[in-house]
Structures are given as C-alpha cells and as structure tokens.
Enzyme design. Structure first.
Site, PDB file in Angstrom:
ATOM      1  CB  CYS A  81      -2.433  -3.097  -2.632  1.00 45.69           C
ATOM      2  SG  CYS A  81      -3.225  -3.404  -1.265  1.00 45.69           S
ATOM      3  CG  LEU A  82      -2.687   2.669   1.127  1.00 45.51           C
ATOM      4  CD1 LEU A  82      -0.608   2.223   1.645  1.00 45.51           C
ATOM      5  CD2 LEU A  82      -3.139   3.526   0.870  1.00 45.51           C
TER       6      LEU A  82
END
Length: 100
Positions: A81-82
């Site tokens: 994810c980020l």
C-alpha cells in the site's frame, strides 16, 4: 522464507528479488491512488475493502475480475500500500482466511 506470522516488511530490493520468483503482488491501494501515483509493475490492484471478498471468490470469477489466476492458500503473496498500514491489515485478512 517469509512467514506471515511475524508480519514481515520487505525492502524495495527484497521485493524486486521476490518478484523474480512466482509471487503474486497485490496492491491494496484505492483505484484513485493507482491513477494518481501509478501502478506497480506486475502487481494487481485489489483495494483493501474488496480483499476479503476477492480472496473467497470462485477462481474463475477472480480471473475474470482481476485478470490473474487466483492464489491458492499456500501460494506466495505480497501485499503493498502507500505507508504499510493497509498491507498489514491485508495480511491479517489473508491469514484469517487460511492463507499461509
């Protein structure tokens, strides 16, 4: 080998090396994030909110929706994810569904 139990984190280089093997890389960011920040090469996007449902799909349906063979419960899978928060949740979901 990587064990999900300890919620391992990978460095960029470790991920690059791992992607040379037969690993499924699932990006759990939202679609707008992929549009804005770009797709990670050789990854599939399954937003976190869809992941539990996706991992329980019929394999044919999974292939139609994500254009990728559905992983078996023993296949190597990497979530990203980020910032790392959603990928840890994704890992917990997968383990709770019986993925090793």
């Amino acid at each position: 080998s990587l064990c999900a139990g300890g919620a391992p984190s990978l460095s960029y280089q470790e991920l690059k090396d791992l992607k040379k093997t037969d690993v499924l890389h699932v990006d759990v960011r939202e679609r707008w994030e992929i549009d804005r920040f770009g797709k990670i090469p050789a990854s599939i996007n399954i937003p976190l909110g869809e992941l539990v449902e996706a991992l329980q799909m019929d394999p044919t349906e999974f292939k139609e929706q994500y254009n990728q063979k559905m992983p078996s419960k023993s296949d190597p899978v990497v979530f990203s994810c980020l910032a790392g928060t959603r990928s840890k949740q994704a890992l917990a979901f997968a383990v709770s569904l019986g993925f090793s």
